[in-house]
Motif scaffolding. Structure first.
Motif, PDB file in Angstrom:
ATOM      1  N   VAL A 155       0.862  -1.175   0.000  1.00 33.48           N
ATOM      2  CA  VAL A 155       0.000   0.000   0.000  1.00 33.48           C
ATOM      3  C   VAL A 155       0.902   1.230   0.000  1.00 33.48           C
ATOM      4  O   VAL A 155       1.878   1.291   0.732  1.00 33.48           O
ATOM      5  CB  VAL A 155      -0.898   0.029   1.250  1.00 33.48           C
ATOM      6  N   LEU A 157       1.529   5.539  -1.830  1.00 30.45           N
ATOM      7  CA  LEU A 157       1.246   6.549  -2.834  1.00 30.45           C
ATOM      8  C   LEU A 157       2.292   6.501  -3.936  1.00 30.45           C
ATOM      9  O   LEU A 157       3.476   6.342  -3.672  1.00 30.45           O
ATOM     10  CB  LEU A 157       1.258   7.947  -2.194  1.00 30.45           C
ATOM     11  N   VAL A 202      -5.951  10.407  -0.877  1.00 31.73           N
ATOM     12  CA  VAL A 202      -6.347   9.244  -0.086  1.00 31.73           C
ATOM     13  C   VAL A 202      -7.810   9.249   0.315  1.00 31.73           C
ATOM     14  O   VAL A 202      -8.280   8.287   0.927  1.00 31.73           O
ATOM     15  CB  VAL A 202      -5.485   9.150   1.198  1.00 31.73           C
ATOM     16  N   GLU A 205      -9.917   6.079  -0.733  1.00 27.94           N
ATOM     17  CA  GLU A 205      -9.303   4.772  -0.572  1.00 27.94           C
ATOM     18  C   GLU A 205      -9.006   4.557   0.902  1.00 27.94           C
ATOM     19  O   GLU A 205      -8.063   5.109   1.450  1.00 27.94           O
ATOM     20  CB  GLU A 205      -8.019   4.686  -1.405  1.00 27.94           C
ATOM     21  N   ARG A 207      -7.946   1.928   2.690  1.00 34.08           N
ATOM     22  CA  ARG A 207      -6.682   1.278   3.051  1.00 34.08           C
ATOM     23  C   ARG A 207      -5.526   2.264   2.952  1.00 34.08           C
ATOM     24  O   ARG A 207      -4.633   2.284   3.805  1.00 34.08           O
ATOM     25  CB  ARG A 207      -6.432   0.068   2.147  1.00 34.08           C
ATOM     26  N   LEU A 208      -5.531   3.075   1.910  1.00 33.04           N
ATOM     27  CA  LEU A 208      -4.463   4.038   1.719  1.00 33.04           C
ATOM     28  C   LEU A 208      -4.518   5.138   2.784  1.00 33.04           C
ATOM     29  O   LEU A 208      -3.482   5.572   3.298  1.00 33.04           O
ATOM     30  CB  LEU A 208      -4.552   4.643   0.318  1.00 33.04           C
ATOM     31  N   SER A 209      -5.721   5.587   3.107  1.00 37.81           N
ATOM     32  CA  SER A 209      -5.855   6.633   4.121  1.00 37.81           C
ATOM     33  C   SER A 209      -5.390   6.130   5.489  1.00 37.81           C
ATOM     34  O   SER A 209      -4.726   6.858   6.236  1.00 37.81           O
ATOM     35  CB  SER A 209      -7.297   7.129   4.193  1.00 37.81           C
ATOM     36  N   TYR A 211      -3.185   3.783   5.968  1.00 37.68           N
ATOM     37  CA  TYR A 211      -1.729   3.671   5.852  1.00 37.68           C
ATOM     38  C   TYR A 211      -1.060   5.015   6.133  1.00 37.68           C
ATOM     39  O   TYR A 211      -0.084   5.104   6.891  1.00 37.68           O
ATOM     40  CB  TYR A 211      -1.382   3.183   4.449  1.00 37.68           C
TER      41      TYR A 211
END
Length: 247
Positions: A155, A157, A202, A205, A207-209, A211
């Protein structure tokens, strides 16, 4: 005692996080005896130079500290299969800090009896503390955060190569300076600025946020704890002259 601890701490962070190349660290992790002994040689040499060791007693203390460092590193390799990642890193560094504190407590005269103490300015131990704290906050923090976030390595950016690492070092460095300058309130503005800049990437998303949130809070927390520890050591030393910018 505080002066000796300050110089021992600087010697440790220089040996572990500045003068230890990646190749050496990887070889040590694999149990390579030659590289491990080379690292211990660096540990002893840096401590000897910074303290200005000039007596057999002082040399014996530095040798004992180096052997303790070797034992801790060897133990880390031995239990690597059971304790890995961020837990191993924190345990390793905590053990090293304990040994530094023990040596400084049992031999507080190491700095005063060294070659440099009679000629160095009174603020030198405080400067050593600030440098050590800055290295721990930025470079050591980068290693710690990398280990913490490793389980979620897929995961992330898309951005500049190494950009996240540089951003992390910069934000931890800024937090470190803000706390030492007596302006911890500025951390809130830093959080707000990073939230605004990251929000668009993010927001859709989860999962990304998550992370980004975990990484940000861990990075900020590491920097604040390091800065607070630095301030605690500085409180026992002759002042460095850093102005308090708070109203």
């Amino acid at each position: 005692m505080a002066e000796t601890l300050a110089l021992l701490l600087l010697a440790h962070v220089l040996a572990d996080f500045v003068l230890q190349p990646g190749r050496m660290a990887l070889a040590k992790a694999g149990g390579h005896i030659g590289w491990m002994m080379a690292h211990i040689g660096v540990v002893g040499a840096v401590a000897t130079v910074l303290l200005g060791v000039q007596t057999p007693q002082a040399a014996a203390w530095v040798a004992g500290l180096s052997l303790a460092h070797l034992g801790i590193d060897a133990a880390k390799v031995a239990i690597g299969a059971r304790l890995s990642g961020i837990a191993a890193f924190v345990a390793d560094q905590a053990a090293h800090l304990v040994t530094l504190g023990l040596v400084a407590g049992l031999a507080p005269q190491l700095w005063a009896q060294g070659l440099w103490a009679a000629h160095a300015p009174l603020w030198l131990p405080a400067a050593a503390t600030v440098i050590a704290g800055a290295v721990l906050a930025t470079r050591a923090g980068g290693f710690a955060l990398g280990l913490l976030m490793r389980p979620w390595g897929e995961v992330g950016l898309d951005g500049l190569p190494g950009g996240g690492r540089i951003i992390g070092m910069l934000e931890r460095g800024i937090i470190f300076v803000l706390i030492l300058a007596g302006e911890p309130g500025g951390i809130g503005f830093l959080i707000a600025a990073k939230s605004v800049l990251r929000f668009g990437a993010v927001k859709e998303e989860s999962r990304l946020s998550e992370y980004v949130i975990i990484g940000t809070l861990a990075s900020f927390g590491w920097a604040m704890l390091t800065a607070i520890g630095t301030v605690m050591v500085l409180s026992s030393l002759p002042p460095l002259g850093i102005p308090d910018l708070s109203p």
